[in-house]
Design an enzyme around this catalytic site. Structure first.
Site, short mmCIF file in Angstrom:
data_model
loop_
_atom_site.label_atom_id
_atom_site.label_comp_id
_atom_site.label_asym_id
_atom_site.label_seq_id
_atom_site.Cartn_x
_atom_site.Cartn_y
_atom_site.Cartn_z
N VAL A 157 0.84 -1.20 0.00
CA VAL A 157 0.00 0.00 0.00
C VAL A 157 0.88 1.25 0.00
O VAL A 157 0.56 2.26 -0.63
CB VAL A 157 -0.93 -0.01 1.24
CG1 VAL A 157 -1.82 1.23 1.28
CG2 VAL A 157 -1.77 -1.28 1.27
N ASP A 190 -8.70 3.33 -5.61
CA ASP A 190 -9.04 4.02 -6.86
C ASP A 190 -10.29 3.40 -7.48
O ASP A 190 -11.17 4.11 -7.98
CB ASP A 190 -7.86 3.91 -7.84
CG ASP A 190 -6.57 4.37 -7.20
OD1 ASP A 190 -6.47 5.57 -6.90
OD2 ASP A 190 -5.67 3.54 -6.98
N HIS A 244 -0.77 3.42 -9.44
CA HIS A 244 -1.55 4.15 -8.42
C HIS A 244 -0.96 5.55 -8.30
O HIS A 244 -0.18 5.86 -7.41
CB HIS A 244 -1.51 3.43 -7.07
CG HIS A 244 -2.04 4.30 -5.96
ND1 HIS A 244 -3.37 4.63 -5.85
CD2 HIS A 244 -1.42 4.92 -4.93
CE1 HIS A 244 -3.53 5.43 -4.81
NE2 HIS A 244 -2.37 5.61 -4.23
P1 NAX Z 1 1.63 7.14 8.23
O1 NAX Z 1 2.79 8.06 7.98
O2 NAX Z 1 0.59 7.50 9.23
O3 NAX Z 1 2.21 5.71 8.66
C1 NAX Z 1 3.32 5.13 8.08
C2 NAX Z 1 4.03 4.34 9.15
O4 NAX Z 1 5.12 3.64 8.54
C3 NAX Z 1 4.65 5.20 10.26
O5 NAX Z 1 4.23 4.73 11.53
C4 NAX Z 1 6.16 5.01 10.06
O6 NAX Z 1 6.89 5.06 11.28
C5 NAX Z 1 6.17 3.62 9.44
N1 NAX Z 1 7.42 3.27 8.77
C6 NAX Z 1 8.30 4.07 8.12
N2 NAX Z 1 9.36 3.35 7.69
C7 NAX Z 1 9.14 2.07 8.04
C8 NAX Z 1 9.87 0.87 7.89
N3 NAX Z 1 11.04 0.85 7.27
N4 NAX Z 1 9.34 -0.27 8.38
C9 NAX Z 1 8.16 -0.27 9.04
N5 NAX Z 1 7.43 0.84 9.23
C10 NAX Z 1 7.91 2.00 8.74
O7 NAX Z 1 1.01 6.87 6.80
P2 NAX Z 1 -0.45 6.28 6.44
O8 NAX Z 1 -1.41 7.41 6.29
O9 NAX Z 1 -0.77 5.17 7.34
O10 NAX Z 1 -0.16 5.74 4.96
C11 NAX Z 1 0.65 4.60 4.76
C12 NAX Z 1 1.12 4.53 3.32
O11 NAX Z 1 0.01 4.31 2.45
C13 NAX Z 1 1.80 5.80 2.81
O12 NAX Z 1 2.96 5.43 2.07
C14 NAX Z 1 0.77 6.39 1.85
O13 NAX Z 1 1.37 7.17 0.85
C15 NAX Z 1 0.14 5.14 1.30
N6 NAX Z 1 -1.18 5.25 0.69
C16 NAX Z 1 -1.45 4.46 -0.38
C17 NAX Z 1 -2.71 4.38 -0.94
C18 NAX Z 1 -3.00 3.44 -2.06
O14 NAX Z 1 -4.12 3.46 -2.55
N7 NAX Z 1 -2.07 2.60 -2.54
C19 NAX Z 1 -3.82 5.26 -0.47
C20 NAX Z 1 -3.61 5.75 0.91
C21 NAX Z 1 -2.19 6.12 1.26
O15 NAX Z 1 -1.94 7.41 0.79
#
Ligand code: NAX
Length: 318
Positions: A128, A158, A186
């Site tokens: 994701v 999407d 995406h």
């Molecule tokens: P958040 O920033 O709230 O959470 C991300 C978490 O990942 C944080 O707790 C961070 O500490 C952790 N993290 C960072 N590096 C890491 C690693 N090496 N190993 C394990 N954990 C790690 O983001 P959130 O709103 O939860 O979104 C998560 C991801 O989904 C983002 O990359 C965002 O861009 C992506 N999305 C993708 C979507 C899709 O349709 N494919 C839609 C929603 C979202 O935007």
């Protein structure tokens, strides 16, 4: 029917995880299957993860098995049946796309290596974290012992957005719509297509197709601007839909999942590309490779494919 499943969520202290974990543990993804949970985040989020575990305990979910938390994928990926990759490096102000791609490519390289070392050979993966398609491709490159069809990335949000907008535009119930397809990346180059879609069994046109396409491509930004924060519960809901349909199968409609291409529709083999997919149950699927495409659609597929080729090049330069 499975008695229990071991599921790892990465980025487990993040926002989407906070909405997704309750869906998983209340039986909305796998039904009445016991879930052993593995929660992975970076060391600095250790205390936050403890808080998440406290809340899970306080829900007293009948389906919860054992829980492990940590920051080492080599510990947490062991014995997993499914891994949901939500964790990634966020785009910080002033950061270029190239930097974001490379930061995340490094994370997915490390996690791919961990999978290769300790993962079960039939583990299923849903990526994701953005750039989702390219992160998924990198992951698969380093975990070569796992079959390529076990790697997917999320384009279901999407797809859900596209269904909702068509239903609103035509003023028809959502369940009267079928076969709206998200093609490609995406990102803003994705191609949400109604070419093979039907409403109440009939094909249809939209009053302004260009506006529809652009709306879906830019929906993430629209939510971000309004909320001051990115999509969270709609994303968690889409992760639920993706896994549930992949696991159970879906007869009634084509679905969109990012999967590794074998060259279908002339797309470069190996790219992680969102395709029309028929989910057959027990995590089996097939890419539907024989739809007739208009010249308009072919040109849209090229645009999003080119972006993915570029992303692949940038990610490989790490
Ligand atoms: P958040 O920033 O709230 O959470 C991300 C978490 O990942 C944080 O707790 C961070 O500490 C952790 N993290 C960072 N590096 C890491 C690693 N090496 N190993 C394990 N954990 C790690 O983001 P959130 O709103 O939860 O979104 C998560 C991801 O989904 C983002 O990359 C965002 O861009 C992506 N999305 C993708 C979507 C899709 O349709 N494919 C839609 C929603 C979202 O935007």
């Amino acid at each position: 029917v499975q008695q229990s499943l071991t599921v790892c969520v990465t980025g487990a202290a993040g926002q989407i995880a906070y909405s997704f974990i309750p869906l998983l543990l209340s039986g909305q993804v796998f039904g009445q299957v016991k879930i052993n949970l593995r929660l992975l985040d970076i060391p600095k989020m250790e205390t936050a993860l403890k808080g998440v575990v406290m809340e899970i305990e306080d829900c007293a979910y009948p389906l919860i098995g054992d829980i492990q938390t940590g920051s080492n994928p080599k510990e947490l990926f062991k014995n997993c049946d499914l891994i949901v990759f939500l964790g990634g490096f966020p785009r910080l102000p002033g950061m270029e796309r190239k930097d974001l791609l490379q930061k995340n490519a490094n994370i997915f390289k490390e996690q791919g290596e961990a999978l290769q070392e300790v993962g079960k050979e039939d583990v299923k993966c849903v990526v994701v974290a953005n750039p989702a398609n390219t992160n998924c491709l990198i992951l698969s490159r380093y975990a070569t012992k796992i079959p390529r069809q076990n790697f997917t990335c999320l384009t279901r949000l999407d797809q859900n957005r596209a269904y909702a907008q068509v239903a609103l535009t035509l003023n028809k119930p959502l369940n009267s719509l079928k076969n709206i397809i998200i093609w490609g990346n995406h990102s803003t180059t994705q191609y949400p297509s109604i070419e093979h879609a039907t409403v109440e069994g009939q094909s249809f046109v939209l009053p302004d197709q260009g506006q529809f396409i652009e709306r879906i491509q830019k929906r993430g930004a629209e939510v971000l601007n309004a909320r001051g924060n990115s999509s969270v519960f709609s994303a968690a809901n889409a992760v639920k839909d993706h896994i549930k349909d992949w696991y159970n199968g879906r007869e009634d409609t084509l679905l969109s999942l990012g999967v590794l291409s074998n060259g279908e529709y002339g797309v470069q083999s190996g790219l992680c590309f969102s395709y029309p997919i028929r989910c057959l149950g027990a995590f089996k699927y097939e890419i539907v490779g024989n739809l007739q495409l208009s010249d308009f659609s072919k040109q849209k597929l090229k645009v999003t494919e080119e972006e993915l080729i570029q992303e692949q090049g940038l990610a490989e330069s790490i």
